[in-house]
Write a protein that holds these residues in place. Structure first.
Motif, PDB file in Angstrom:
ATOM      1  N   THR A 149      33.565  -4.346  33.121  1.00 22.58           N
ATOM      2  CA  THR A 149      32.261  -4.363  32.976  1.00 22.58           C
ATOM      3  C   THR A 149      31.369  -5.802  33.446  1.00 22.58           C
ATOM      4  N   GLY A 150      32.117  -6.571  34.194  1.00 23.20           N
ATOM      5  CA  GLY A 150      31.371  -7.740  34.629  1.00 23.20           C
ATOM      6  C   GLY A 150      31.199  -8.641  33.709  1.00 23.20           C
ATOM      7  N   ALA A 151      31.305  -8.524  32.283  1.00 27.40           N
ATOM      8  CA  ALA A 151      31.256  -9.318  31.364  1.00 27.40           C
ATOM      9  C   ALA A 151      32.009 -10.736  31.679  1.00 27.40           C
ATOM     10  N   ALA A 152      31.759 -11.837  31.183  1.00 23.66           N
ATOM     11  CA  ALA A 152      32.445 -13.090  31.367  1.00 23.66           C
ATOM     12  C   ALA A 152      32.078 -13.968  30.081  1.00 23.66           C
ATOM     13  N   THR A 153      33.182 -14.740  29.835  1.00 23.63           N
ATOM     14  CA  THR A 153      33.022 -15.785  28.909  1.00 23.63           C
ATOM     15  C   THR A 153      33.758 -16.930  29.124  1.00 23.63           C
ATOM     16  N   SER A 154      33.321 -18.068  28.910  1.00 25.08           N
ATOM     17  CA  SER A 154      33.881 -19.346  29.161  1.00 25.08           C
ATOM     18  C   SER A 154      34.631 -20.043  27.807  1.00 25.08           C
ATOM     19  N   LEU A 155      35.722 -20.311  27.814  1.00 24.60           N
ATOM     20  CA  LEU A 155      36.649 -20.845  26.746  1.00 24.60           C
ATOM     21  C   LEU A 155      36.698 -22.270  26.723  1.00 24.60           C
ATOM     22  N   SER A 156      36.227 -23.156  25.930  1.00 23.31           N
ATOM     23  CA  SER A 156      36.674 -24.349  25.805  1.00 23.31           C
ATOM     24  C   SER A 156      37.704 -24.534  24.699  1.00 23.31           C
ATOM     25  N   TYR A 157      38.323 -26.013  24.707  1.00 24.70           N
ATOM     26  CA  TYR A 157      39.487 -26.189  23.864  1.00 24.70           C
ATOM     27  C   TYR A 157      38.882 -26.235  22.656  1.00 24.70           C
ATOM     28  N   PRO A 158      39.473 -25.572  21.509  1.00 26.01           N
ATOM     29  CA  PRO A 158      40.948 -25.283  21.337  1.00 26.01           C
ATOM     30  C   PRO A 158      41.117 -23.835  21.758  1.00 26.01           C
ATOM     31  N   GLU A 159      40.010 -23.085  21.844  1.00 26.10           N
ATOM     32  CA  GLU A 159      39.973 -21.604  22.050  1.00 26.10           C
ATOM     33  C   GLU A 159      41.058 -21.415  23.226  1.00 26.10           C
ATOM     34  N   ALA A 160      40.721 -22.090  24.480  1.00 29.33           N
ATOM     35  CA  ALA A 160      41.408 -21.957  25.840  1.00 29.33           C
ATOM     36  C   ALA A 160      42.930 -22.322  25.519  1.00 29.33           C
ATOM     37  N   ALA A 161      43.241 -23.249  24.824  1.00 23.87           N
ATOM     38  CA  ALA A 161      44.658 -23.212  24.438  1.00 23.87           C
ATOM     39  C   ALA A 161      45.228 -22.053  23.784  1.00 23.87           C
ATOM     40  N   ILE A 162      44.570 -21.445  22.748  1.00 23.21           N
ATOM     41  CA  ILE A 162      44.854 -20.313  22.263  1.00 23.21           C
ATOM     42  C   ILE A 162      45.213 -19.151  23.158  1.00 23.21           C
TER      43      ILE A 162
END
Length: 86
Positions: free
Chosen positions: A26-39
């Motif tokens: 779909t081309g959708a993108a999202t950026s995860l910062s911490y703590p979500e990136a760790a999960i």
């Protein structure tokens, strides 16, 4: 969470500030910062939800009940958005 994995169309990249997820379909993108990136990292390594919640206590300074709820809520949001599949 060994019962979840990244959906086939999902690619991700680790950056200094976190993780970027891209849906190739779909081309959708999202950026995860911490703590979500760790999960995300721990899910892709196959850790169980219990291990992820325990690690999140140290990573984010959360109490065990709050860490477990945060993990479950985050995973459910990613599943609904199509980034994870069971």
């Amino acid at each position: 969470m060994s019962e979840y994995r990244a959906a086939e169309q999902i690619r991700w990249a680790v950056e200094a500030a976190g993780v970027v997820l891209i849906n190739g379909a779909t081309g959708a993108a999202t950026s995860l910062s911490y703590p979500e990136a760790a999960i995300w990292d721990l899910i892709t390594r196959g850790d169980s939800s219990e291990k992820i919640a325990a690690k999140l206590c140290a990573i984010a300074g959360l109490e065990p009940v709050a860490a477990r709820k945060f993990v479950l809520d985050t995973v459910e949001a990613w599943r609904k958005a199509g980034f994870l599949r069971g």
